[in-house]
Design an enzyme around this catalytic site. Structure first.
Site, PDB file in Angstrom:
ATOM      1  N   LYS A   8     -12.095  51.117  50.111  1.00  0.00           N
ATOM      2  CA  LYS A   8     -12.696  51.322  51.429  1.00  0.00           C
ATOM      3  C   LYS A   8     -13.072  49.989  52.072  1.00  0.00           C
ATOM      4  O   LYS A   8     -12.896  49.792  53.283  1.00  0.00           O
ATOM      5  CB  LYS A   8     -13.928  52.218  51.302  1.00  0.00           C
ATOM      6  N   LYS A  42       7.371  34.182  66.522  1.00  0.00           N
ATOM      7  CA  LYS A  42       7.826  33.909  67.898  1.00  0.00           C
ATOM      8  C   LYS A  42       6.747  34.307  68.895  1.00  0.00           C
ATOM      9  O   LYS A  42       6.351  33.511  69.771  1.00  0.00           O
ATOM     10  CB  LYS A  42       9.118  34.680  68.194  1.00  0.00           C
ATOM     11  N   THR A  68     -20.593  54.334  52.216  1.00  0.00           N
ATOM     12  CA  THR A  68     -19.990  53.044  51.893  1.00  0.00           C
ATOM     13  C   THR A  68     -21.083  52.139  51.358  1.00  0.00           C
ATOM     14  O   THR A  68     -21.983  51.727  52.085  1.00  0.00           O
ATOM     15  CB  THR A  68     -19.331  52.411  53.132  1.00  0.00           C
TER      16      THR A  68
END
Length: 288
Positions: A171, A247, A96
């Site tokens: 990625k 909610k 990466t």
């Protein structure tokens, strides 16, 4: 060229590289591996891979996978490979890194006929061992088709993200979701602890229910991030997700006030969830 003729190479045999490379050992055309640590190569040799003496030796392969630590190591390895590789060689970067690094390397090596591919992976070491990684590939389409059979040895999902750089961009988006959700998980633990909840039991419930519902990936189903028209087939399901989310977030924030815990990520989620899903705020939230 058939698989029997395609020679594979693998550089970087760390926590991810070693199990990925091991899945390639039985590739018909053979696998050559290299790591600066001899002890990292030994198990691959025992499994049947050929060992290289240097990065340059791996350049004889047709498709070379690279899994090293950072951009500079990628540049160093690719530079040494490029000095020795033949035209048509594909160098796939699984690390990466910055998407700009892959793009720059691709532009630099295109005149030599060397194809740079960014192909980061997701799934972790166990998925690599089991051949169940996801690989996000940035490459020209014909190059992607050439390398996909090899990648399928260690991945059950191989996606063509686009041109070079797109695999890394995908990625980064995927990992951003992981670590933002980690931060949200930490915030949820703070709330649970202050409310007298056993964190180990909370963890069991979260892991179980994420496995059933798909977690955040369950809402990544749209083609773009424009607001949805009411007649869109996704409008109903995502409006339902908004109703439940607003909610429950409101109730969690109220609990946070009761037990004295600030919940900034929950506040941000309440503010942004509806727009992110492509629908307006629910009527109850608008009234507030």
């Amino acid at each position: 060229m058939s698989d029997n003729d395609v020679k594979l190479g693998y550089i970087g045999l760390g926590n991810m590289g070693a199990p990925m490379a091991k899945r390639l050992v039985e590739w018909p055309g053979g696998l050559t591996v290299f790591d600066v640590r001899l002890e990292a190569m030994t198990p691959l040799a025992e499994a049947g891979a050929s060992l290289a003496d240097s990065v340059a030796d791996v350049a004889k392969a047709d498709i070379i996978s690279v899994t090293v630590l950072n951009d500079q190591q990628v540049r160093d390895v690719v530079g040494e490979l490029a000095a020795n590789a033949k035209p048509g060689t594909v160098i796939a970067i699984h690390s990466t890194i910055s998407p700009d690094t892959a793009i720059q390397l691709a532009e630099q090596l295109a005149p030599q006929g060397i194809h740079i591919v960014d192909a980061p992976v997701s799934g972790g070491g166990t998925a690599a061992q089991n051949g169940e990684l996801a690989v996000m590939v940035g490459a020209e389409r014909d190059v992607y088709e050439r390398i996909k059979p090899a990648f399928k040895q260690f991945a059950s999902v191989v996606v063509h993200a686009g041109d070079v750089g797109a695999g890394t961009r995908m990625k980064l988006a995927r990992n951003m979701l992981t670590f933002v959700s980690y931060a949200a998980g930490c915030e949820a633990m703070k709330l649970a602890e202050a409310a007298g909840i056993d964190l180990q039991q909370l963890g069991r419930v979260v892991r179980h229910t994420d496995a059933q519902s798909g977690g955040p990936g369950a809402i990544i189903v749209r083609e773009n991030m424009e607001a949805l028209a009411p007649d869109n087939f996704l409008y109903g399901p995502l409006a339902h997700a908004r109703d439940l989310g607003e909610k429950d977030l409101s109730l969690a924030l109220a609990l946070g006030e009761t037990v004295g815990v600030d919940l900034p990520m929950a506040e941000m989620a309440l503010e942004n969830l509806a727009a992110g899903l492509g629908v307006p705020h629910s009527a109850s939230t608008t009234k507030e």
